[in-house]
Write a protein that holds these residues in place. Sequence first.
Motif, mmCIF file in Angstrom:
data_model
loop_
_atom_site.group_PDB
_atom_site.id
_atom_site.type_symbol
_atom_site.label_atom_id
_atom_site.label_comp_id
_atom_site.label_asym_id
_atom_site.label_seq_id
_atom_site.Cartn_x
_atom_site.Cartn_y
_atom_site.Cartn_z
ATOM 1 N N TYR A 80 -31.682 2.642 146.899
ATOM 2 C CA TYR A 80 -31.214 3.390 145.728
ATOM 3 C C TYR A 80 -30.077 2.656 145.020
ATOM 4 N N GLU B 192 -28.822 0.297 141.661
ATOM 5 C CA GLU B 192 -29.183 0.238 140.234
ATOM 6 C C GLU B 192 -30.043 -0.992 139.991
ATOM 7 N N ARG B 193 -30.960 -0.876 139.065
ATOM 8 C CA ARG B 193 -31.828 -2.032 138.799
ATOM 9 C C ARG B 193 -31.226 -2.899 137.693
ATOM 10 N N THR B 194 -29.907 -3.139 137.758
ATOM 11 C CA THR B 194 -29.259 -4.029 136.800
ATOM 12 C C THR B 194 -29.218 -5.426 137.417
#
Length: 261
Positions: free
Chosen positions: A144, A146-148
């Motif tokens: 979980y 962040e997909r940054t």
Amino acid sequence: MRLAGKGTVNILGVVFDDVTKASAADAIIAHAKDGGTLAAVFTPNSELVEQCAEGDGTLTGIINSAKLTLPDSVGIMKAARMFGTPLTERIPGVEFGEEVLARAAENFLPVYFLGGRPGVAEAAGARMEAKYPGLSVVGTADGYFERTPSAVAAVIAKIAGSGARILFVCLGAPAQEKFIYENRRALEDAGVRVALGLGGSLDIYAGISRRAPGLFVSLGLEWLWRLLREPSRIGRMAALPKFYLRCRREAKKRKKQSRRA
Ligand code: UDP
């Protein structure tokens, strides 16, 4: 070049390898030991293949970038038979993961678990190390983040620091396949040689979820078991009848074409 098997079978554009569980696991271990590049291993089920078929080809391209693609579900096996190109063995991702862990233990190959809610990968690591003496789960991280770019880079830096050769990516489909594909160069530079997309396997290894009982499995009703336990999957499961109908249409089309030829 595929990693193993006696050929491939095309299901609605997705290429599956005709392998046995044992031979596929052996090939992965050989690659993890000696391979110079990153090999992706995916285990699509009918839902994911239907998503590929409904899309513009991008997801299909990602799945077909794998070095090994294994048939996770009964639906894939049925589709292969429908097309007259049966596959030898169904290989559920969760079972395959354990096959790889057993061999990783024997060969002292370090493994990393990525995915699941906080604490799940860690618990899965502890349980699997107890089950397979010699196994070294050298790092874990929850799924979980962040997909940054910076958060992803931090996850990969942790993997690199662990020295893992085999990476289990359990973020759910198709997020895990996209993660492996988009970060293939960085993962390779991190020393990972085999990255496997394995859905909810860590939940099962951790003892949080249970696999369907044998009766459901033998009747081909694992999907019903999952639906009963997670009713929120109902929307996603609408893909299953669509997949079946699409395969029937495709099988008819192929028959007509072969009659004409
Ligand atoms: N998951 C995750 N990050 C997310 C969303 C999901 O790590 O952002 C995990 C989730 O906790 C579960 C797994 O991915 O362990 C998905 O399991 P599922 O069996 O639903 O996989 P699928 O059928 O989607 O492949």
